[in-house]
Scaffold this active site. Structure first.
Site, PDB file in Angstrom:
ATOM      1  N   HIS A   1       1.286  -2.015   1.520  1.00  0.00           N
ATOM      2  CA  HIS A   1       2.053  -3.002   2.284  1.00  0.00           C
ATOM      3  C   HIS A   1       2.761  -3.974   1.333  1.00  0.00           C
ATOM      4  O   HIS A   1       3.965  -4.218   1.457  1.00  0.00           O
ATOM      5  CB  HIS A   1       1.110  -3.763   3.231  1.00  0.00           C
ATOM      6  CG  HIS A   1       1.767  -4.828   4.042  1.00  0.00           C
ATOM      7  ND1 HIS A   1       2.085  -4.656   5.364  1.00  0.00           N
ATOM      8  CD2 HIS A   1       2.175  -6.080   3.719  1.00  0.00           C
ATOM      9  CE1 HIS A   1       2.651  -5.757   5.823  1.00  0.00           C
ATOM     10  NE2 HIS A   1       2.718  -6.639   4.831  1.00  0.00           N
ATOM     11  N   GLU A   2       2.014  -4.526   0.379  1.00  0.00           N
ATOM     12  CA  GLU A   2       2.606  -5.490  -0.560  1.00  0.00           C
ATOM     13  C   GLU A   2       3.609  -4.800  -1.483  1.00  0.00           C
ATOM     14  O   GLU A   2       4.657  -5.377  -1.805  1.00  0.00           O
ATOM     15  CB  GLU A   2       1.515  -6.203  -1.363  1.00  0.00           C
ATOM     16  CG  GLU A   2       0.512  -6.979  -0.534  1.00  0.00           C
ATOM     17  CD  GLU A   2       1.112  -7.946   0.469  1.00  0.00           C
ATOM     18  OE1 GLU A   2       2.210  -8.503   0.217  1.00  0.00           O
ATOM     19  OE2 GLU A   2       0.497  -8.146   1.533  1.00  0.00           O
TER      20      GLU A   2
ATOM     21  N   HIS B   1       6.935  -4.665   0.063  1.00  0.00           N
ATOM     22  CA  HIS B   1       7.691  -5.924  -0.053  1.00  0.00           C
ATOM     23  C   HIS B   1       8.488  -5.968  -1.361  1.00  0.00           C
ATOM     24  O   HIS B   1       9.610  -6.479  -1.384  1.00  0.00           O
ATOM     25  CB  HIS B   1       6.761  -7.135   0.013  1.00  0.00           C
ATOM     26  CG  HIS B   1       6.371  -7.542   1.394  1.00  0.00           C
ATOM     27  ND1 HIS B   1       7.288  -7.937   2.343  1.00  0.00           N
ATOM     28  CD2 HIS B   1       5.154  -7.626   1.980  1.00  0.00           C
ATOM     29  CE1 HIS B   1       6.653  -8.250   3.460  1.00  0.00           C
ATOM     30  NE2 HIS B   1       5.358  -8.056   3.275  1.00  0.00           N
TER      31      HIS B   1
ATOM     32  N   CYS C   1       1.734  -9.113   9.143  1.00  0.00           N
ATOM     33  CA  CYS C   1       2.487  -9.553   7.963  1.00  0.00           C
ATOM     34  C   CYS C   1       2.706 -11.052   8.064  1.00  0.00           C
ATOM     35  O   CYS C   1       3.136 -11.548   9.118  1.00  0.00           O
ATOM     36  CB  CYS C   1       3.826  -8.814   7.897  1.00  0.00           C
ATOM     37  SG  CYS C   1       4.822  -9.262   6.454  1.00  0.00           S
ATOM     38  N   LEU C   2       2.425 -11.771   6.983  1.00  0.00           N
ATOM     39  CA  LEU C   2       2.614 -13.217   6.991  1.00  0.00           C
ATOM     40  C   LEU C   2       4.073 -13.606   7.196  1.00  0.00           C
ATOM     41  O   LEU C   2       4.349 -14.720   7.640  1.00  0.00           O
ATOM     42  CB  LEU C   2       2.076 -13.833   5.699  1.00  0.00           C
ATOM     43  CG  LEU C   2       0.565 -13.695   5.488  1.00  0.00           C
ATOM     44  CD1 LEU C   2       0.161 -14.270   4.139  1.00  0.00           C
ATOM     45  CD2 LEU C   2      -0.209 -14.357   6.617  1.00  0.00           C
TER      46      LEU C   2
ATOM     47  N   GLN D   1       7.966 -12.879  -0.618  1.00  0.00           N
ATOM     48  CA  GLN D   1       7.632 -13.597   0.613  1.00  0.00           C
ATOM     49  C   GLN D   1       7.673 -15.106   0.420  1.00  0.00           C
ATOM     50  O   GLN D   1       7.734 -15.845   1.400  1.00  0.00           O
ATOM     51  CB  GLN D   1       6.266 -13.177   1.138  1.00  0.00           C
ATOM     52  CG  GLN D   1       6.230 -11.751   1.657  1.00  0.00           C
ATOM     53  CD  GLN D   1       4.860 -11.401   2.169  1.00  0.00           C
ATOM     54  OE1 GLN D   1       3.987 -10.994   1.404  1.00  0.00           O
ATOM     55  NE2 GLN D   1       4.671 -11.579   3.473  1.00  0.00           N
TER      56      GLN D   1
END
Length: 163
Positions: free
Chosen positions: A132-133, A136, A90-91, A47
């Protein structure tokens, strides 16, 4: 502080390489600073444009119970196969929450920033954040986990907001 990539940046769809270098202190500190400034609870290296298998998280800081963790080369070893649907943000996709089905609990093995190998069980919101992470690190965003029709609708609205 680092810039957070915004979806649909193609790097967010790439699988990350394992971490082999142990000199990550500056990156980890930057990731925590970036995550807290963005009001997030988790942030994966891709990210911020670093294509390595590492993420930071702190699921309790907003409630006054800070518990910062760094997971390097994490592996989900087991999952409690009880699916739970919850809204996720989500960022990298600001302003958009979507209903995502995740496992209620996971067992994770990872290397900490100090180099020690750990294994622990997580449930509830921590398990959701880890999954979630972890996604990524495998080139997935929460859009990839929802019904294709809902995704098309939400994606369209998101892209309109970006113009």
């Amino acid at each position: 502080m680092r810039d957070i990539l915004r979806w649909p940046d193609p790097r967010l769809s790439q699988k990350c390489a394992p971490v082999e270098d142990t000199r990550l202190d500056e990156l980890i500190a930057d990731m925590f600073d970036t995550m807290y400034a963005a009001q997030g609870r988790g942030l994966a290296a891709p990210q911020v444009g670093v294509m390595l298998r590492l993420f930071v998280m702190d699921c309790g800081w907003k409630e006054g119970r800070p518990a910062p963790m760094t997971m390097i080369n994490p592996l989900i070893m087991a999952a409690e196969r009880v699916p739970v649907v919850g809204d996720e943000g989500c960022l990298s996709i600001p302003g958009v929450t979507v209903p995502v089905e995740r496992w209620q609990a996971v067992t994770v093995q990872w290397t900490a920033a100090e180099g020690d190998i750990h294994m622990a069980d997580f449930d509830g919101f921590e398990a959701r954040c880890i999954q979630h992470e972890f996604d990524h690190l495998n080139g997935m965003v929460h859009f990839d986990r929802i019904d294709p029709n809902l995704r098309a609708e939400i994606e369209g609205k998101y892209m309109e907001m970006q113009r």
